[in-house]
Design a protein around this motif. Structure first.
Motif, mmCIF file in Angstrom:
data_model
loop_
_atom_site.group_PDB
_atom_site.id
_atom_site.type_symbol
_atom_site.label_atom_id
_atom_site.label_comp_id
_atom_site.label_asym_id
_atom_site.label_seq_id
_atom_site.Cartn_x
_atom_site.Cartn_y
_atom_site.Cartn_z
ATOM 1 N N TYR A 150 -9.359 -55.681 40.386
ATOM 2 C CA TYR A 150 -10.124 -55.574 39.130
ATOM 3 C C TYR A 150 -9.263 -55.983 37.941
ATOM 4 C CZ TYR A 150 -13.582 -52.981 41.862
ATOM 5 O OH TYR A 150 -14.541 -52.621 42.796
ATOM 6 N N GLY A 151 -8.029 -55.515 37.950
ATOM 7 C CA GLY A 151 -7.124 -55.896 36.874
ATOM 8 C C GLY A 151 -6.813 -57.368 36.898
ATOM 9 N N LEU A 152 -6.706 -57.941 38.094
ATOM 10 C CA LEU A 152 -6.411 -59.366 38.208
ATOM 11 C C LEU A 152 -7.520 -60.201 37.561
ATOM 12 C CD1 LEU A 152 -4.512 -61.520 39.453
ATOM 13 C CD2 LEU A 152 -5.925 -61.430 41.519
ATOM 14 N N LEU A 153 -8.778 -59.789 37.757
ATOM 15 C CA LEU A 153 -9.910 -60.517 37.170
ATOM 16 C C LEU A 153 -10.214 -60.077 35.744
ATOM 17 C CD1 LEU A 153 -12.303 -60.535 40.265
ATOM 18 C CD2 LEU A 153 -11.065 -62.485 39.297
ATOM 19 N N GLY A 154 -9.606 -58.954 35.305
ATOM 20 C CA GLY A 154 -9.845 -58.483 33.950
ATOM 21 C C GLY A 154 -11.180 -57.809 33.783
ATOM 22 N N ILE A 155 -11.621 -57.090 34.805
ATOM 23 C CA ILE A 155 -12.918 -56.413 34.758
ATOM 24 C C ILE A 155 -12.735 -54.950 35.133
ATOM 25 C CG2 ILE A 155 -14.280 -58.485 35.273
ATOM 26 C CD1 ILE A 155 -14.274 -57.640 38.192
ATOM 27 N N THR A 156 -13.827 -54.163 34.912
ATOM 28 C CA THR A 156 -13.779 -52.747 35.270
ATOM 29 C C THR A 156 -14.218 -52.556 36.715
ATOM 30 O OG1 THR A 156 -16.050 -52.379 34.501
ATOM 31 C CG2 THR A 156 -14.253 -52.083 32.880
ATOM 32 N N SER A 157 -13.958 -51.380 37.257
ATOM 33 C CA SER A 157 -14.281 -51.113 38.659
ATOM 34 C C SER A 157 -15.787 -51.011 38.926
ATOM 35 C CB SER A 157 -13.596 -49.820 39.104
ATOM 36 O OG SER A 157 -14.052 -48.725 38.307
ATOM 37 N N ASP A 158 -16.600 -50.879 37.881
ATOM 38 C CA ASP A 158 -18.058 -50.804 38.082
ATOM 39 C C ASP A 158 -18.752 -52.118 37.711
ATOM 40 O OD1 ASP A 158 -17.558 -50.688 35.393
ATOM 41 O OD2 ASP A 158 -18.922 -49.009 34.979
ATOM 42 N N ALA A 159 -17.971 -53.215 37.634
ATOM 43 C CA ALA A 159 -18.551 -54.517 37.261
ATOM 44 C C ALA A 159 -19.535 -54.993 38.340
ATOM 45 C CB ALA A 159 -17.438 -55.540 37.059
ATOM 46 N N SER A 160 -20.581 -55.704 37.887
ATOM 47 C CA SER A 160 -21.587 -56.239 38.821
ATOM 48 C C SER A 160 -21.053 -57.507 39.480
ATOM 49 C CB SER A 160 -22.885 -56.531 38.077
ATOM 50 O OG SER A 160 -22.672 -57.560 37.118
ATOM 51 N N GLU A 161 -21.785 -57.963 40.509
ATOM 52 C CA GLU A 161 -21.361 -59.180 41.207
ATOM 53 C C GLU A 161 -21.392 -60.375 40.263
ATOM 54 O OE1 GLU A 161 -22.724 -61.876 45.045
ATOM 55 O OE2 GLU A 161 -23.216 -59.728 45.002
ATOM 56 N N ARG A 162 -22.363 -60.382 39.393
ATOM 57 C CA ARG A 162 -22.473 -61.476 38.417
ATOM 58 C C ARG A 162 -21.261 -61.481 37.484
ATOM 59 N NH1 ARG A 162 -27.556 -62.314 34.208
ATOM 60 N NH2 ARG A 162 -26.743 -64.240 33.206
ATOM 61 N N GLU A 163 -20.884 -60.302 37.015
ATOM 62 C CA GLU A 163 -19.724 -60.196 36.120
ATOM 63 C C GLU A 163 -18.448 -60.587 36.848
ATOM 64 O OE1 GLU A 163 -21.209 -56.584 33.123
ATOM 65 O OE2 GLU A 163 -20.186 -56.095 35.015
ATOM 66 N N ILE A 164 -18.373 -60.275 38.122
ATOM 67 C CA ILE A 164 -17.189 -60.624 38.916
ATOM 68 C C ILE A 164 -17.062 -62.135 39.035
ATOM 69 C CG2 ILE A 164 -16.167 -60.500 41.223
ATOM 70 C CD1 ILE A 164 -17.464 -57.713 41.480
ATOM 71 N N LYS A 165 -18.162 -62.808 39.334
ATOM 72 C CA LYS A 165 -18.140 -64.267 39.488
ATOM 73 C C LYS A 165 -17.814 -64.951 38.176
ATOM 74 C CE LYS A 165 -21.404 -64.430 43.374
ATOM 75 N NZ LYS A 165 -22.738 -64.878 43.834
#
Length: 316
Positions: A18-33
């Motif tokens: 999560y830190g590597l991508l700069g997102i939170t642990s509850d991020a959606s799949e869309r936010e991850i992509k």
């Protein structure tokens, strides 16, 4: 994304995806992509051909995308991540507990050391107190013995006085007499070897009236005392030993006249209490007392000058 793409390398399990991508642990799949595309564009190997670190980062981003977009893999990763966080918290608590235990141990050690130090101080204080009591008892026995000898001598002299039908005056005792007192005393000794003017006065006044005592300020362990009568000075020279742990050496300041010595060995001494009770009987006696006080003050000044002169000679 299929489950078969889920990597299982130890390196990947240690990473913060999560830190590597700069997102939170509850991020959606869309936010991850979306986060992956933004990060991957900046470190794509085609854009950074000369930077090996960019290729490594791009590979890590790809692994993060694979894990976090796969339901089972992400669930396993989240479970591992939470377990690590819990372990970290336990370690932190343990560290805090260890620190507290260490601090408590150090505090107990300090308290124990303080108790030991306090007990040592109490022991030393008790030992000192016992030594002081012992010295006082020995000093008291010595004083009692000396006073007993003096009383016997006074009694004998009173009997001689009665036989000689003396009137009770002090003419036969001779005039004022001075003695020198010496004792061991180190230069740095603030107690002056146990002798002060008050201590010397208590030791000497049992022999008769002491007019002056001057303790030398330069020559350690030295003093001059003046008695009202030669007889009292003679008794002090013959009988006084001083403190048990630091004896006195007593000698005459001036060699007494042989006639006075002979007379005083054969004649009696007037009791000091009797003399004090009969010292002022008339105006003439009062005038004599005033003159005597003036002579005493002058004599004390002479004693001081004499001691100073002796100190100067000693320094020379």
């Amino acid at each position: 994304m299929s489950a078969g793409k889920t990597p299982g390398s130890k390196e990947l399990m240690q990473m913060d995806l999560y830190g590597l991508l700069g997102i939170t642990s509850d991020a959606s799949e869309r936010e991850i992509k979306k986060a992956y595309r933004q990060k991957a564009l900046t470190c794509h190997p085609d854009k950074n051909p000369d930077n090996p670190r960019a290729a490594e980062l791009f590979h890590q981003l790809s692994q993060a995308l694979e894990v976090l977009t796969d339901g089972a893999a992400r669930a396993a990763y989240d479970k591992l991540r939470k377990a690590k966080e819990a372990a970290a918290k336990r370690t932190q608590k343990l560290d805090d507990k260890r620190k507290k235990v260490k601090l408590d141990l150090e505090a107990r050690e300090r308290e124990a050391q303080a108790r030991v130090t306090e007990e040592e101080e109490i022991h030393v204080a008790r030992t000192l107190e016992q030594e002081i009591i012992r010295l006082r008892e020995e000093g008291s026995r010595q004083l009692e013995e000396q006073q007993r000898l003096i009383q016997e001598q006074i009694k004998m002299e009173k009997e001689q006085k009665m036989q000689g039908n003396r009137s009770g005056n002090t003419e036969g005792e001779g005039g004022p007499a001075k003695i020198k007192l010496k004792w061991k005393c180190k230069k740095e000794d603030e107690t002056k070897g146990g002798y002060s003017e008050d201590v010397l006065m208590r030791l000497l006044q049992k022999y008769g009236k002491v007019l002056n005592i001057v303790v030398s300020s330069k020559s350690k362990g030295s003093a001059i005392a003046e008695f009202a009568t030669f007889k009292a000075a003679e008794l002090a020279v013959r009988n006084e030993a001083g403190l048990l742990n630091n004896p006195l050496k007593i000698s005459w300041v001036d060699t007494p006249p042989s006639s006075v010595v002979s007379e005083n060995f054969s004649k009696t001494s007037t009791d000091s209490s009797y003399s004090s009770q009969n010292s002022v009987r008339s105006e003439r006696d009062f005038e004599s007392l005033v003159l005597m006080k003036m002579r005493q003050a002058a004599e004390r000044q002479r004693l001081i000058e004499q001691l100073q002169h002796e100190d100067e000679e000693a320094d020379a």
